[in-house]
Motif scaffolding. Structure first.
Motif, short mmCIF file in Angstrom:
data_model
loop_
_atom_site.label_atom_id
_atom_site.label_comp_id
_atom_site.label_asym_id
_atom_site.label_seq_id
_atom_site.Cartn_x
_atom_site.Cartn_y
_atom_site.Cartn_z
N THR A 91 0.82 -1.37 0.10
CA THR A 91 0.12 0.07 0.07
C THR A 91 0.78 1.28 0.19
N VAL A 118 -7.90 3.87 -6.75
CA VAL A 118 -8.69 2.57 -6.23
C VAL A 118 -7.75 1.25 -5.82
N THR A 121 -6.86 2.12 -2.27
CA THR A 121 -7.73 2.02 -1.24
C THR A 121 -8.14 0.60 -1.19
N VAL A 122 -8.13 -0.17 -2.04
CA VAL A 122 -8.43 -1.63 -1.74
C VAL A 122 -7.31 -2.15 -1.03
N CYS A 125 -7.65 -1.25 2.68
CA CYS A 125 -8.93 -2.14 3.34
C CYS A 125 -8.78 -3.35 3.67
N VAL A 126 -7.93 -4.01 2.75
CA VAL A 126 -7.52 -5.38 2.86
C VAL A 126 -6.67 -5.68 3.98
#
Length: 141
Positions: A91, A118, A121-122, A125-126
């Motif tokens: 990230t 995108v 962000t994914v 979150c993961v």
């Protein structure tokens, strides 16, 4: 003879939990700012995204530091902690590339900036999902 069981406790430090959750709204805000820029072409949306990405990188870097410290603690959480740390590093790297893309002229960031936003962000979150899904430890020591 009765044995008293200790209540289960999470091996995740509260500061680490805050730092894991912190980048998510910042990266979501950057992603939404990129989409707002792509539909309106108002340069200020690109500036908002740049600042939000910078804040997300600060939180992610501190979460990586806490993750490294957590791996070397005596009661680390095993595979979830390592996977979360690797996702946080990914990230941060892709977020840094996204920050470099956003440093260009506003028109030049299209179309890669929303795509990278995108992805970041994914990943955030993961990483938070795996980082916050702790195995509870308890019982006898």
């Amino acid at each position: 003879m009765a044995t008293a069981e200790r209540p289960s406790r999470s091996a995740l430090h509260p500061l680490h939990a805050i730092l894991l959750a912190g980048p998510i709204p910042l990266f979501i805000g950057a992603m939404l700012s990129d989409f707002a820029y792509s539909s309106s072409y108002q340069i200020q949306w690109s500036n908002f995204a740049s600042w939000l990405i910078a804040g997300g990188l600060v939180f992610t870097g501190l979460a990586v530091l806490c993750g490294l410290i957590g791996l070397f603690r005596a009661n680390h959480r095993g595979g979830c902690a390592l996977l979360s740390l690797l996702l946080l590093v990914a990230t941060w790297i892709i977020g840094f590339i996204n920050a470099l893309i956003h440093a260009k002229d506003a028109w030049a960031i299209m179309p890669s900036a929303p795509v990278l936003s995108v992805i970041v962000t994914v990943l955030a979150c993961v990483a938070a999902w795996f980082g916050l899904s702790t195995k509870n430890t308890g019982g006898r020591e």
